[in-house]
Design a protein around this motif. Structure first.
Motif, short mmCIF file in Angstrom:
data_model
loop_
_atom_site.label_atom_id
_atom_site.label_comp_id
_atom_site.label_asym_id
_atom_site.label_seq_id
_atom_site.Cartn_x
_atom_site.Cartn_y
_atom_site.Cartn_z
N GLY A 11 0.81 -1.22 0.00
CA GLY A 11 0.00 0.00 0.00
C GLY A 11 0.84 1.27 0.00
O GLY A 11 2.06 1.23 -0.03
N THR A 54 -4.46 -10.56 9.62
CA THR A 54 -5.54 -10.87 10.57
C THR A 54 -5.46 -12.30 11.10
O THR A 54 -6.33 -12.73 11.85
N LEU A 108 -4.94 6.73 12.69
CA LEU A 108 -5.87 7.63 11.98
C LEU A 108 -5.89 8.98 12.68
O LEU A 108 -6.06 9.04 13.92
N PHE A 133 -15.90 4.54 10.16
CA PHE A 133 -14.53 4.08 9.84
C PHE A 133 -13.59 4.45 10.98
O PHE A 133 -12.74 3.64 11.41
N PRO A 159 -0.96 10.37 10.91
CA PRO A 159 -0.76 11.72 10.37
C PRO A 159 -1.65 12.68 11.17
O PRO A 159 -2.75 12.32 11.55
N1 LIG Z 1 -5.79 10.77 7.54
C1 LIG Z 1 -5.42 9.59 8.06
O1 LIG Z 1 -5.28 9.45 9.26
C2 LIG Z 1 -5.17 8.42 7.13
C3 LIG Z 1 -5.27 8.59 5.75
C4 LIG Z 1 -5.04 7.49 4.93
C5 LIG Z 1 -4.74 6.23 5.50
N2 LIG Z 1 -4.68 6.10 6.85
C6 LIG Z 1 -4.39 4.78 7.43
O2 LIG Z 1 -3.13 4.33 7.01
C7 LIG Z 1 -3.14 2.90 6.94
C8 LIG Z 1 -2.57 2.46 5.58
O3 LIG Z 1 -3.34 3.09 4.57
P1 LIG Z 1 -2.91 3.07 3.02
O4 LIG Z 1 -3.57 4.23 2.39
O5 LIG Z 1 -1.44 2.88 2.91
O6 LIG Z 1 -3.67 1.74 2.54
P2 LIG Z 1 -3.57 1.01 1.11
O7 LIG Z 1 -2.83 1.83 0.12
O8 LIG Z 1 -4.98 0.58 0.79
O9 LIG Z 1 -2.68 -0.26 1.43
C9 LIG Z 1 -3.05 -1.22 2.36
C10 LIG Z 1 -2.28 -2.49 2.04
O10 LIG Z 1 -2.66 -3.51 3.00
C11 LIG Z 1 -2.75 -4.74 2.28
N3 LIG Z 1 -3.62 -5.68 3.00
C12 LIG Z 1 -4.98 -5.70 3.02
N4 LIG Z 1 -5.43 -6.69 3.78
C13 LIG Z 1 -4.34 -7.35 4.23
C14 LIG Z 1 -4.16 -8.49 5.04
N5 LIG Z 1 -5.22 -9.17 5.54
N6 LIG Z 1 -2.91 -8.89 5.34
C15 LIG Z 1 -1.82 -8.21 4.85
N7 LIG Z 1 -1.93 -7.12 4.06
C16 LIG Z 1 -3.17 -6.70 3.74
C17 LIG Z 1 -3.36 -4.33 0.95
O11 LIG Z 1 -3.41 -5.29 -0.04
P3 LIG Z 1 -2.27 -6.20 -0.75
O12 LIG Z 1 -1.54 -6.92 0.32
O13 LIG Z 1 -3.03 -7.07 -1.64
O14 LIG Z 1 -1.42 -5.20 -1.47
C18 LIG Z 1 -2.59 -3.04 0.65
O15 LIG Z 1 -1.40 -3.25 -0.03
C19 LIG Z 1 -4.59 2.46 7.19
O16 LIG Z 1 -4.72 2.08 8.54
C20 LIG Z 1 -5.37 3.73 6.93
O17 LIG Z 1 -6.61 3.79 7.60
C21 LIG Z 1 -4.85 7.17 7.67
#
Ligand SMILES: NC(=O)c1ccc[n+]([C@@H]2O[C@H](COP(=O)([O-])OP(=O)(O)OC[C@H]3O[C@@H](n4cnc5c(N)ncnc54)[C@H](OP(=O)(O)O)[C@@H]3O)[C@@H](O)[C@H]2O)c1
Length: 214
Positions: A11, A54, A108, A133, A159
């Motif tokens: 991700g 998980t 988050l 969420f 962040p």
């Molecule tokens: N403003 C904020 O506070 C903010 C904003 C954005 C994100 N966040 C948080 O940052 C975190 C990361 O976000 P992101 O944007 O980097 O997410 P992302 O781009 O969607 O990437 C998440 C990754 O986790 C992998 N994944 C999904 N399920 C999984 C599992 N069961 N086991 C292992 N890997 C798994 C995904 O699939 P694959 O393994 O298939 O690649 C993907 O590569 C999240 O907790 C999100 O809520 C916070």
């Protein structure tokens, strides 16, 4: 060489964490669900593995031999109120079994406090449609807060506002309360993740980070 394992390595944040860990000379294991889709992580220098954050057995198996773990996984295809607590429970159990001492999890901004002590989530400016969420993320954080003092020693890094993939990286960060006016690149955010693995300075709390200088 110390080993770092990154869950959710495919991700936005996971990739930045892998890159920064490699840059610092760590032996990096990148965990994704389907390695065939993320061969570039192997090319970059990480050990690429398929796994499920998980599943405590998968976490324990993959994490054995590492010193620290980063949790940057998010599954848009499963209910957040199931995914985040399940991942937290599996990490606590699996990392303990594997003898991994440190867990740095991506959090988050909604869960950070504003200057008057109210969580951003509970302020009138917070969009109602994001509330469920945020509560799901909070349920994952609660799993960590409910742990005893036993390893892993965890930290949640969020962040202060949002991520800004297209902004120039500032090359640094500062600690911050919730501040929706800020946006941080994943690369700058990864500096904070890896600093707290290099030299753990905060324990069993949540911290917020914003770009340096704004
Ligand atoms: N403003 C904020 O506070 C903010 C904003 C954005 C994100 N966040 C948080 O940052 C975190 C990361 O976000 P992101 O944007 O980097 O997410 P992302 O781009 O969607 O990437 C998440 C990754 O986790 C992998 N994944 C999904 N399920 C999984 C599992 N069961 N086991 C292992 N890997 C798994 C995904 O699939 P694959 O393994 O298939 O690649 C993907 O590569 C999240 O907790 C999100 O809520 C916070």
């Amino acid at each position: 060489m110390s080993g770092v394992i990154v869950f959710g390595a495919g991700g936005r944040i996971g990739r930045a964490a892998v890159d920064e860990a490699l840059r610092r000379g760590y032996d990096v294991t990148a965990v994704v669900r389907n390695p065939d889709r993320h061969g570039d992580l192997r090319v970059a220098g990480a050990r690429l593995r398929g796994g499920d954050v998980t599943d405590p057995g998968s976490v324990a198996h993959l994490a054995a031999g590492h010193d620290a773990a980063i949790h940057a996984a998010y599954d848009a295809g499963s209910p957040p109120d199931v995914f985040f607590p399940a991942a937290a429970r599996a990490l606590v159990k699996g990392l303990a079994q594997a003898g991994v001492g440190r867990l740095v999890a991506v959090g988050l901004s909604a869960l950070l406090e504003t200057p008057d002590g109210t969580r951003l989530l509970d302020t009138p400016v917070f969009p109602a449609h994001h509330r469920s969420f945020a509560l799901a993320h909070a349920a994952g954080a609660a799993v960590l807060h409910d742990t005893s003092a036993a390893p892993p020693d965890w930290l949640i890094v969020s962040p202060a506002g949002d991520f800004a993939p297209d902004s120039p990286r500032s090359g640094g960060y500062r600690l911050s309360l919730a501040d929706p006016t800020t946006s941080l690149t994943p690369e700058d955010f990864a500096l904070a993740l890896l600093d707290e693995i290099d030299t753990p300075s905060r324990h069993r709390v949540q911290i917020g980070v914003a770009p340096q200088g704004n």
